[in-house]
Write a protein that holds these residues in place. Structure first.
Motif, PDB file in Angstrom:
ATOM      1  N   ARG A  52       0.831  -1.199   0.000  1.00 52.72           N
ATOM      2  CA  ARG A  52       0.000   0.000   0.000  1.00 52.72           C
ATOM      3  C   ARG A  52       0.871   1.256   0.000  1.00 52.72           C
ATOM      4  NH1 ARG A  52      -4.950   2.037   0.899  1.00 52.72           N
ATOM      5  NH2 ARG A  52      -5.146   3.944   2.167  1.00 52.72           N
ATOM      6  N   VAL A  53       0.387   2.291  -0.654  1.00 50.59           N
ATOM      7  CA  VAL A  53       0.982   3.609  -0.605  1.00 50.59           C
ATOM      8  C   VAL A  53      -0.107   4.592  -0.200  1.00 50.59           C
ATOM      9  CG1 VAL A  53       0.556   4.035  -3.069  1.00 50.59           C
ATOM     10  CG2 VAL A  53       2.338   5.327  -1.874  1.00 50.59           C
ATOM     11  N   GLU A  54       0.228   5.509   0.691  1.00 50.06           N
ATOM     12  CA  GLU A  54      -0.744   6.495   1.150  1.00 50.06           C
ATOM     13  C   GLU A  54      -1.044   7.499   0.030  1.00 50.06           C
ATOM     14  OE1 GLU A  54      -2.415   6.513   3.908  1.00 50.06           O
ATOM     15  OE2 GLU A  54      -1.397   4.714   4.673  1.00 50.06           O
ATOM     16  N   PRO A  55      -2.313   7.842  -0.176  1.00 50.31           N
ATOM     17  CA  PRO A  55      -2.655   8.821  -1.225  1.00 50.31           C
ATOM     18  C   PRO A  55      -1.993  10.172  -0.969  1.00 50.31           C
ATOM     19  CG  PRO A  55      -4.611   7.687  -0.408  1.00 50.31           C
ATOM     20  CD  PRO A  55      -3.503   7.339   0.528  1.00 50.31           C
ATOM     21  N   VAL A  56      -1.685  10.849  -2.067  1.00 54.31           N
ATOM     22  CA  VAL A  56      -1.079  12.181  -2.016  1.00 54.31           C
ATOM     23  C   VAL A  56      -2.031  13.157  -2.696  1.00 54.31           C
ATOM     24  CG1 VAL A  56       0.866  13.602  -2.750  1.00 54.31           C
ATOM     25  CG2 VAL A  56       1.256  11.248  -1.993  1.00 54.31           C
ATOM     26  N   PRO A  57      -2.460  14.190  -2.028  1.00 57.47           N
ATOM     27  CA  PRO A  57      -3.385  15.141  -2.646  1.00 57.47           C
ATOM     28  C   PRO A  57      -2.795  15.764  -3.915  1.00 57.47           C
ATOM     29  CG  PRO A  57      -3.234  15.520  -0.278  1.00 57.47           C
ATOM     30  CD  PRO A  57      -2.162  14.537  -0.631  1.00 57.47           C
ATOM     31  N   GLY A  58      -3.578  15.779  -4.961  1.00 59.49           N
ATOM     32  CA  GLY A  58      -3.162  16.389  -6.203  1.00 59.49           C
ATOM     33  C   GLY A  58      -2.411  15.465  -7.140  1.00 59.49           C
ATOM     34  N   HIS A  59      -2.173  14.194  -6.750  1.00 52.96           N
ATOM     35  CA  HIS A  59      -1.432  13.262  -7.601  1.00 52.96           C
ATOM     36  C   HIS A  59      -2.171  11.926  -7.631  1.00 52.96           C
ATOM     37  CE1 HIS A  59       2.077  15.831  -8.149  1.00 52.96           C
ATOM     38  NE2 HIS A  59       1.958  16.139  -6.861  1.00 52.96           N
ATOM     39  N   LEU A 135       6.904   0.229  -5.848  1.00 53.61           N
ATOM     40  CA  LEU A 135       7.038   1.519  -6.523  1.00 53.61           C
ATOM     41  C   LEU A 135       5.666   2.006  -6.958  1.00 53.61           C
ATOM     42  CD1 LEU A 135       6.754   0.342  -9.584  1.00 53.61           C
ATOM     43  CD2 LEU A 135       9.204   0.071  -9.418  1.00 53.61           C
ATOM     44  N   VAL A 136       5.575   3.294  -7.257  1.00 54.26           N
ATOM     45  CA  VAL A 136       4.321   3.885  -7.713  1.00 54.26           C
ATOM     46  C   VAL A 136       4.553   4.569  -9.052  1.00 54.26           C
ATOM     47  CG1 VAL A 136       3.302   4.217  -5.442  1.00 54.26           C
ATOM     48  CG2 VAL A 136       4.794   5.975  -6.374  1.00 54.26           C
ATOM     49  N   TRP A 137       3.482   4.539  -9.861  1.00 51.50           N
ATOM     50  CA  TRP A 137       3.460   5.220 -11.152  1.00 51.50           C
ATOM     51  C   TRP A 137       2.215   6.083 -11.214  1.00 51.50           C
ATOM     52  CZ3 TRP A 137       7.639   4.792 -14.286  1.00 51.50           C
ATOM     53  CH2 TRP A 137       8.487   3.684 -14.100  1.00 51.50           C
ATOM     54  N   SER A 138       2.254   6.997 -12.128  1.00 55.10           N
ATOM     55  CA  SER A 138       1.065   7.802 -12.367  1.00 55.10           C
ATOM     56  C   SER A 138      -0.014   6.941 -13.011  1.00 55.10           C
ATOM     57  CB  SER A 138       1.400   8.995 -13.277  1.00 55.10           C
ATOM     58  OG  SER A 138       0.220   9.666 -13.675  1.00 55.10           O
ATOM     59  N   GLN A 139      -1.237   7.201 -12.658  1.00 58.98           N
ATOM     60  CA  GLN A 139      -2.346   6.446 -13.242  1.00 58.98           C
ATOM     61  C   GLN A 139      -2.460   6.678 -14.747  1.00 58.98           C
ATOM     62  OE1 GLN A 139      -5.984   7.162 -11.060  1.00 58.98           O
ATOM     63  NE2 GLN A 139      -4.984   6.890  -9.071  1.00 58.98           N
ATOM     64  N   LYS A 140      -1.808   7.688 -15.267  1.00 61.67           N
ATOM     65  CA  LYS A 140      -1.859   7.975 -16.698  1.00 61.67           C
ATOM     66  C   LYS A 140      -0.975   7.011 -17.500  1.00 61.67           C
ATOM     67  CE  LYS A 140      -2.477  12.939 -15.799  1.00 61.67           C
ATOM     68  NZ  LYS A 140      -1.915  14.294 -16.033  1.00 61.67           N
ATOM     69  N   LYS A 141      -0.003   6.367 -16.819  1.00 63.41           N
ATOM     70  CA  LYS A 141       0.942   5.492 -17.519  1.00 63.41           C
ATOM     71  C   LYS A 141       0.261   4.171 -17.847  1.00 63.41           C
ATOM     72  CE  LYS A 141       4.276   8.461 -17.091  1.00 63.41           C
ATOM     73  NZ  LYS A 141       5.386   8.261 -16.158  1.00 63.41           N
ATOM     74  N   VAL A 142       0.451   3.708 -19.084  1.00 60.15           N
ATOM     75  CA  VAL A 142      -0.155   2.456 -19.522  1.00 60.15           C
ATOM     76  C   VAL A 142       0.732   1.288 -19.098  1.00 60.15           C
ATOM     77  CG1 VAL A 142      -1.303   3.543 -21.473  1.00 60.15           C
ATOM     78  CG2 VAL A 142       0.996   2.594 -21.771  1.00 60.15           C
ATOM     79  N   VAL A 143       0.148   0.099 -19.144  1.00 59.33           N
ATOM     80  CA  VAL A 143       0.885  -1.116 -18.809  1.00 59.33           C
ATOM     81  C   VAL A 143       1.874  -1.436 -19.915  1.00 59.33           C
ATOM     82  CG1 VAL A 143       0.676  -3.594 -18.384  1.00 59.33           C
ATOM     83  CG2 VAL A 143      -1.000  -2.018 -17.418  1.00 59.33           C
TER      84      VAL A 143
END
Length: 302
Positions: A52-59, A135-143
């Motif tokens: 799990r990663v804690e949500p970050v406002p604005g990202h 690791l985390v990626w932006s939700q905009k990045k495709v698989v």
């Protein structure tokens, strides 16, 4: 890296929380075992882990598991044996039933199952640890091959690697059999994107599966037979070497200890002895002639 502890039943499982500092906000990662077992688990039973990663406002964050290893110690470099659980940037290993799987709860929470394992064959019970790189990626990045969730399905009609989520199809997972290319250069949507962080969970107590009494005896008997064969072979080899050394020594010492051969040498006759023999023969010849004459007269009268 700040360690934390969470009470699961009557046992404590170590949960590591990784904090990555960005521009005024942190990225907080956590890894834990769901429904932490209060008793030792059996080898092969599935363990459910939560990354799990804690949500970050604005990202818009989306968590992935890059790789996981099973270890004997808390320190990565001190474990004599390791077992790969997740590798090749998101390939979940497990080819026997029950099959490991991914289960995404939301973009910031990911569940996945791994089989309980033991790294020692001799112990009936062992404490193990699981280290994972998250690791985390932006939700905009495709698989893509460097950012995916794949698993191996050995129960399908065509056993192969399958993609858990995404619209690109299973071809993204074909590199799980070889080497998946890493994402070396990309545009970062936020600080810390695509940066892997190692987290550790454990210790977990794992036991061997219960076996029948004759299986244990067979295992002990097999070990005894193998040990006996090894001892017999070693003894035979040593005996052959000793016999070869003794044969070599005998062959070398025998010519030195040989007795001289006894031969009969005929005595050499002197001239005096020859003359004496000739004189004796001359004296015997008249006596023989006188003995032969009466025999001839008797023959003539008859």
């Amino acid at each position: 890296m700040a360690p934390g502890r969470e009470c699961l039943g009557s046992r404590l499982l170590l949960i590591l929380v990784v904090v990555t500092q960005g521009k005024g906000y942190p990225l907080n990662f956590s890894l834990k075992v769901l429904d932490g077992p209060t008793e030792p688990v059996k080898v092969g039973s599935l363990l459910t882990l939560e990354a799990r990663v804690e949500p970050v406002p604005g990202h818009a964050l989306k968590i992935y598991v890059d790789k996981c290893f099973g270890m004997q110690t808390r320190v990565l470099g001190q474990s004599q044996r390791m077992q790969s659980l997740v590798f090749n940037q998101g390939c979940l290993l497990g080819r026997v039933e029950p099959l490991p799987s991914w289960l995404r709860q939301d973009n910031e929470t990911l569940w996945f199952t791994v089989p309980a394992f033991m790294l020692s064959d001799r112990n009936k019970e062992e404490k193990v640890y699981i280290a994972c790189w998250l690791l985390v990626w932006s939700q905009k990045k495709v698989v893509e091959p460097g950012r995916k969730m794949c698993y191996y399905n050995s129960l399908s009609s065509r056993p192969s690697w399958y993609l858990q989520e995404g619209s690109l199809g299973n071809s993204v997972c074909h590199c799980c059999e070889t080497v998946c290319p890493s994402l070396e250069s990309f545009h970062r949507e936020f600080p810390g994107e695509g940066r892997a962080h190692m987290l550790l969970v454990g210790p977990l107590v794992v036991q061997k599966a219960q076996t029948f009494w004759f299986e244990d005896h067979c295992t002990t008997l097999n070990e005894l037979i193998v040990s006996g064969m090894a001892f017999t072979g070693s003894f035979g080899m040593v005996l052959m070497i000793v016999l070869a050394i003794l044969g070599t020594l005998v062959a070398c010492v025998r010519p030195m200890c040989r007795w001289p051969r006894m031969t009969w040498v005929r005595p050499r006759e002197s001239p005096f002895q020859r003359e004496l023999v000739t004189f004796e023969e001359a004296l015997d010849s008249p006596v023989r002639e006188e003995e032969e004459r009466p025999a001839e007269v008797e023959r003539g009268q008859s």
